[in-house]
Design a protein around this motif. Structure first.
Motif, PDB file in Angstrom:
ATOM      1  N   TYR A 193       0.836  -1.201   0.000  1.00  0.00           N
ATOM      2  CA  TYR A 193       0.000   0.000   0.000  1.00  0.00           C
ATOM      3  C   TYR A 193       0.876   1.257   0.000  1.00  0.00           C
ATOM      4  CZ  TYR A 193      -3.103   3.672   1.641  1.00  0.00           C
ATOM      5  OH  TYR A 193      -3.778   4.854   1.777  1.00  0.00           O
TER       6      TYR A 193
ATOM      7  N   SER B 258       3.803   7.144   3.146  1.00  0.00           N
ATOM      8  CA  SER B 258       4.388   6.114   2.278  1.00  0.00           C
ATOM      9  C   SER B 258       5.813   5.782   2.703  1.00  0.00           C
ATOM     10  CB  SER B 258       4.349   6.555   0.812  1.00  0.00           C
ATOM     11  OG  SER B 258       5.200   7.642   0.588  1.00  0.00           O
TER      12      SER B 258
ATOM     13  N   ARG C 147       3.497   5.900  -5.511  1.00  0.00           N
ATOM     14  CA  ARG C 147       3.315   6.039  -6.958  1.00  0.00           C
ATOM     15  C   ARG C 147       2.244   7.077  -7.276  1.00  0.00           C
ATOM     16  NH1 ARG C 147       2.014   0.863  -9.787  1.00  0.00           N
ATOM     17  NH2 ARG C 147       2.324   2.190 -11.590  1.00  0.00           N
ATOM     18  N   GLN C 148       1.209   7.137  -6.458  1.00  0.00           N
ATOM     19  CA  GLN C 148       0.115   8.070  -6.730  1.00  0.00           C
ATOM     20  C   GLN C 148       0.408   9.478  -6.226  1.00  0.00           C
ATOM     21  OE1 GLN C 148      -3.377   6.303  -5.034  1.00  0.00           O
ATOM     22  NE2 GLN C 148      -3.578   4.784  -6.659  1.00  0.00           N
ATOM     23  N   LEU C 149       0.979   9.578  -5.018  1.00  0.00           N
ATOM     24  CA  LEU C 149       1.160  10.888  -4.385  1.00  0.00           C
ATOM     25  C   LEU C 149       2.588  11.402  -4.438  1.00  0.00           C
ATOM     26  CD1 LEU C 149      -1.028  10.231  -1.216  1.00  0.00           C
ATOM     27  CD2 LEU C 149      -1.715  11.355  -3.337  1.00  0.00           C
TER      28      LEU C 149
ATOM     29  N   GLU D 133       2.171   1.778  -3.529  1.00  0.00           N
ATOM     30  CA  GLU D 133       1.111   2.325  -4.386  1.00  0.00           C
ATOM     31  C   GLU D 133       0.818   3.781  -4.037  1.00  0.00           C
ATOM     32  OE1 GLU D 133      -1.372   2.595  -7.452  1.00  0.00           O
ATOM     33  OE2 GLU D 133      -0.045   0.905  -7.015  1.00  0.00           O
ATOM     34  N   ARG D 134       0.838   4.091  -2.764  1.00  0.00           N
ATOM     35  CA  ARG D 134       0.608   5.473  -2.324  1.00  0.00           C
ATOM     36  C   ARG D 134       1.731   6.390  -2.820  1.00  0.00           C
ATOM     37  NH1 ARG D 134      -2.483   7.881   2.081  1.00  0.00           N
ATOM     38  NH2 ARG D 134      -1.309   9.686   2.783  1.00  0.00           N
TER      39      ARG D 134
ATOM     40  N   ASP E 119       5.203  11.987   0.222  1.00  0.00           N
ATOM     41  CA  ASP E 119       4.150  11.564   1.138  1.00  0.00           C
ATOM     42  C   ASP E 119       4.777  10.910   2.365  1.00  0.00           C
ATOM     43  OD1 ASP E 119       1.494  10.910   2.022  1.00  0.00           O
ATOM     44  OD2 ASP E 119       1.878   8.864   1.325  1.00  0.00           O
TER      45      ASP E 119
END
Length: 148
Positions: A44, A59, A50-52, A47-48, A56
Motif C-alpha cells: 500500500y 508512504s 506512486r500516486q502521491l 502504491e501510495r 508523502d
C-alpha cells in the motif's frame, strides 16, 4: 515429513505471505496469519508513493515494512537451510529418526540459502537507505521551515 529444502524455499519465496509457517506449523499458526499484514501495508505504501509521490510521509513509513518483512523471511530461509539435520528432524519431524532424509541439506537447500542471503541483504540495505534518506530529507525540510 517436513522437508528442510521445501521450508527454505517457501520462506524465501512465500515468506511474506506466511507460507513457510503454514507448511511447518499448520493453518492454526497465528504468526503465519499476521505476516501478510506488514506485506500488504508495504505494498500500500508503494502504491501510495506512486500516486502521491515520494514526499508523502505515510508512504515512507509503510514502504520499509515490506522490505523488512522480505529481509526477515530471507533470514528465516537461511536459518532453516543451515539448521543441522538432527535438529531439524527433532523439531519438525519428531517421529522420524535423527538422520531422516527430510532434514538433509542438498544443493537445492544451498541454493535457497545463497539466493536468500543475496536478496535479503539487498532488500534490507535498500530499506534502511530509503528510510534514512526520507528521514533526513524530512529533517532538513523542517529545519528550513523553522529558520524562515
Amino acid at each position: 515429513m517436513k522437508s528442510k529444502t521445501v521450508a527454505a524455499w517457501l520462506a524465501f519465496l512465500g515468506g511474506p505471505l506466511g507460507l513457510h509457517r503454514f507448511y511447518l506449523r499448520g493453518f492454526g499458526d497465528m504468526l503465519g496469519w499476521l505476516l501478510p499484514v506488514p506485506t500488504a501495508l508495504g505494498l500500500y505504501g508503494i502504491e501510495r508513493a506512486r500516486q502521491l509521490g515520494l514526499d508523502d510521509g505515510l508512504s515512507w513509513l509503510l514502504i520499509p515494512m515490506l522490505g523488512f518483512t522480505i529481509a526477515g523471511c530471507a533470514l528465516t530461509a537461511i536459518v532453516y537451510g543451515l539448521m543441522a539435520p538432527e535438529k531439524w528432524n527433532a523439531r519438525y519431524n519428531p517421529q522420524a529418526p535423527a538422520d531422516a532424509p527430510a532434514g538433509r541439506t542438498g544443493w537445492l537447500t544451498v541454493g535457497a540459502v545463497v539466493i536468500s542471503l543475496f536478496v535479503g541483504a539487498s532488500v534490507l540495505m535498500a530499506s534502511i537507505a530509503f528510510s534514512f534518506q526520507r528521514y533526513f530529507e524530512h529533517q532538513v525540510e523542517e529545519g528550513r521551515r523553522i529558520s524562515q
